[in-house]
Design a protein around this motif. Structure first.
Motif, PDB file in Angstrom:
ATOM      1  N   MET A   1       0.826  -1.202   0.000  1.00  0.00           N
ATOM      2  CA  MET A   1       0.000   0.000   0.000  1.00  0.00           C
ATOM      3  C   MET A   1       0.870   1.266   0.000  1.00  0.00           C
ATOM      4  SD  MET A   1      -3.123  -0.997   0.068  1.00  0.00           S
ATOM      5  CE  MET A   1      -4.249  -2.241   0.563  1.00  0.00           C
ATOM      6  N   GLY A   2       2.112   1.096  -0.382  1.00  0.00           N
ATOM      7  CA  GLY A   2       3.038   2.218  -0.395  1.00  0.00           C
ATOM      8  C   GLY A   2       2.635   3.347  -1.318  1.00  0.00           C
ATOM      9  N   ASP A   3       1.737   3.096  -2.248  1.00  0.00           N
ATOM     10  CA  ASP A   3       1.310   4.133  -3.176  1.00  0.00           C
ATOM     11  C   ASP A   3       0.203   5.023  -2.610  1.00  0.00           C
ATOM     12  OD1 ASP A   3      -0.363   1.845  -3.281  1.00  0.00           O
ATOM     13  OD2 ASP A   3      -1.195   2.512  -5.187  1.00  0.00           O
ATOM     14  N   LEU A   4      -0.298   4.712  -1.414  1.00  0.00           N
ATOM     15  CA  LEU A   4      -1.346   5.536  -0.816  1.00  0.00           C
ATOM     16  C   LEU A   4      -0.748   6.843  -0.309  1.00  0.00           C
ATOM     17  CD1 LEU A   4      -3.406   2.849   1.140  1.00  0.00           C
ATOM     18  CD2 LEU A   4      -3.860   3.837  -1.113  1.00  0.00           C
ATOM     19  N   ALA A   5      -1.528   7.892  -0.376  1.00  0.00           N
ATOM     20  CA  ALA A   5      -1.039   9.224  -0.012  1.00  0.00           C
ATOM     21  C   ALA A   5      -0.995   9.453   1.490  1.00  0.00           C
ATOM     22  CB  ALA A   5      -1.915  10.289  -0.675  1.00  0.00           C
ATOM     23  N   ASP A   6      -1.533   8.564   2.284  1.00  0.00           N
ATOM     24  CA  ASP A   6      -1.601   8.759   3.727  1.00  0.00           C
ATOM     25  C   ASP A   6      -1.314   7.433   4.417  1.00  0.00           C
ATOM     26  OD1 ASP A   6      -1.975  10.034   6.135  1.00  0.00           O
ATOM     27  OD2 ASP A   6      -4.068  10.562   5.778  1.00  0.00           O
ATOM     28  N   THR A   7      -1.238   7.476   5.742  1.00  0.00           N
ATOM     29  CA  THR A   7      -1.041   6.259   6.526  1.00  0.00           C
ATOM     30  C   THR A   7      -2.268   6.018   7.376  1.00  0.00           C
ATOM     31  OG1 THR A   7       0.026   7.515   8.292  1.00  0.00           O
ATOM     32  CG2 THR A   7       1.460   6.576   6.610  1.00  0.00           C
ATOM     33  N   TRP A   8      -2.396   4.803   7.925  1.00  0.00           N
ATOM     34  CA  TRP A   8      -3.529   4.438   8.765  1.00  0.00           C
ATOM     35  C   TRP A   8      -4.841   4.739   8.061  1.00  0.00           C
ATOM     36  CZ3 TRP A   8      -2.540   1.352  12.714  1.00  0.00           C
ATOM     37  CH2 TRP A   8      -1.276   1.386  13.288  1.00  0.00           C
ATOM     38  N   THR A  10      -8.202   3.332   5.637  1.00  0.00           N
ATOM     39  CA  THR A  10      -9.046   2.164   5.416  1.00  0.00           C
ATOM     40  C   THR A  10      -9.003   1.851   3.928  1.00  0.00           C
ATOM     41  OG1 THR A  10     -10.489   2.761   7.248  1.00  0.00           O
ATOM     42  CG2 THR A  10     -11.383   1.256   5.606  1.00  0.00           C
ATOM     43  N   ALA A  11      -8.722   0.601   3.623  1.00  0.00           N
ATOM     44  CA  ALA A  11      -8.680   0.176   2.223  1.00  0.00           C
ATOM     45  C   ALA A  11      -9.605  -1.016   2.056  1.00  0.00           C
ATOM     46  CB  ALA A  11      -7.254  -0.199   1.838  1.00  0.00           C
ATOM     47  N   GLY A  12     -10.210  -1.117   0.918  1.00  0.00           N
ATOM     48  CA  GLY A  12     -11.091  -2.247   0.636  1.00  0.00           C
ATOM     49  C   GLY A  12     -10.292  -3.500   0.333  1.00  0.00           C
ATOM     50  N   TRP A  13     -10.928  -4.658   0.530  1.00  0.00           N
ATOM     51  CA  TRP A  13     -10.259  -5.932   0.251  1.00  0.00           C
ATOM     52  C   TRP A  13      -9.849  -6.029  -1.204  1.00  0.00           C
ATOM     53  CZ3 TRP A  13      -8.220  -7.971   4.181  1.00  0.00           C
ATOM     54  CH2 TRP A  13      -8.854  -7.958   5.422  1.00  0.00           C
ATOM     55  N   GLU A  14     -10.629  -5.416  -2.090  1.00  0.00           N
ATOM     56  CA  GLU A  14     -10.300  -5.467  -3.512  1.00  0.00           C
ATOM     57  C   GLU A  14      -8.933  -4.862  -3.776  1.00  0.00           C
ATOM     58  OE1 GLU A  14     -13.041  -3.967  -2.268  1.00  0.00           O
ATOM     59  OE2 GLU A  14     -14.638  -5.354  -2.821  1.00  0.00           O
ATOM     60  N   SER A  15      -8.608  -3.763  -3.083  1.00  0.00           N
ATOM     61  CA  SER A  15      -7.308  -3.129  -3.302  1.00  0.00           C
ATOM     62  C   SER A  15      -6.176  -3.984  -2.741  1.00  0.00           C
ATOM     63  CB  SER A  15      -7.275  -1.715  -2.708  1.00  0.00           C
ATOM     64  OG  SER A  15      -7.413  -1.748  -1.314  1.00  0.00           O
ATOM     65  N   VAL A  16      -6.428  -4.745  -1.687  1.00  0.00           N
ATOM     66  CA  VAL A  16      -5.420  -5.663  -1.148  1.00  0.00           C
ATOM     67  C   VAL A  16      -5.180  -6.780  -2.161  1.00  0.00           C
ATOM     68  CG1 VAL A  16      -4.864  -7.283   0.701  1.00  0.00           C
ATOM     69  CG2 VAL A  16      -6.034  -5.138   1.244  1.00  0.00           C
ATOM     70  N   VAL A  17      -6.245  -7.355  -2.682  1.00  0.00           N
ATOM     71  CA  VAL A  17      -6.126  -8.443  -3.653  1.00  0.00           C
ATOM     72  C   VAL A  17      -5.392  -7.945  -4.900  1.00  0.00           C
ATOM     73  CG1 VAL A  17      -7.430  -9.970  -5.186  1.00  0.00           C
ATOM     74  CG2 VAL A  17      -8.138  -9.680  -2.800  1.00  0.00           C
ATOM     75  N   ARG A  18      -5.733  -6.759  -5.372  1.00  0.00           N
ATOM     76  CA  ARG A  18      -5.110  -6.191  -6.568  1.00  0.00           C
ATOM     77  C   ARG A  18      -3.603  -6.005  -6.373  1.00  0.00           C
ATOM     78  NH1 ARG A  18      -9.130  -2.868  -7.157  1.00  0.00           N
ATOM     79  NH2 ARG A  18      -8.172  -1.149  -6.047  1.00  0.00           N
ATOM     80  N   ARG A  19      -3.190  -5.607  -5.185  1.00  0.00           N
ATOM     81  CA  ARG A  19      -1.773  -5.355  -4.916  1.00  0.00           C
ATOM     82  C   ARG A  19      -0.993  -6.642  -4.620  1.00  0.00           C
ATOM     83  NH1 ARG A  19      -4.471  -0.769  -3.473  1.00  0.00           N
ATOM     84  NH2 ARG A  19      -3.426   1.203  -3.876  1.00  0.00           N
TER      85      ARG A  19
END
Length: 89
Positions: A1-8, A10-19
């Motif tokens: 999730m290093g491409d997210l602009a912030d820390t902590w 909430t991300a959806g499961w779909e984004s975890v699966v995609r990464r």
């Protein structure tokens, strides 16, 4: 999730699966327990083909190690040690 602009965040499961993470860090804090979190991750069908789940590359860290604290320098050894001892997928 290093491409997210912030820390902590909430991300959806779909984004975890995609990464398709190679390693997942569990924050051992409150309930459910770290073992309950691990059991959920391993049994949650959408994650079945994620590399970290398939290869059982799940590391548990204490909350105090994951937030800004004097424990951070020592805490970095936890995932490093884990990655050195767990076979790559």
């Amino acid at each position: 999730m290093g491409d997210l602009a912030d820390t902590w965040v909430t991300a959806g499961w779909e984004s975890v699966v995609r990464r398709d993470p190679e390693v997942i860090v569990i924050n051992s804090y409150a309930t459910p327990s770290a073992e309950e979190k691990r059991a959920f991750l391993k049994s949650f069908p959408p994650l079945a083909n994620v590399s970290a789940i398939r290869n059982d590359r799940i590391v548990v860290m204490d909350y105090a190690d994951l937030v800004e604290s004097p424990r951070n320098p020592a805490a970095i050894g936890t995932p490093a040690d884990f990655l050195r001892t767990v076979p790559a997928g």
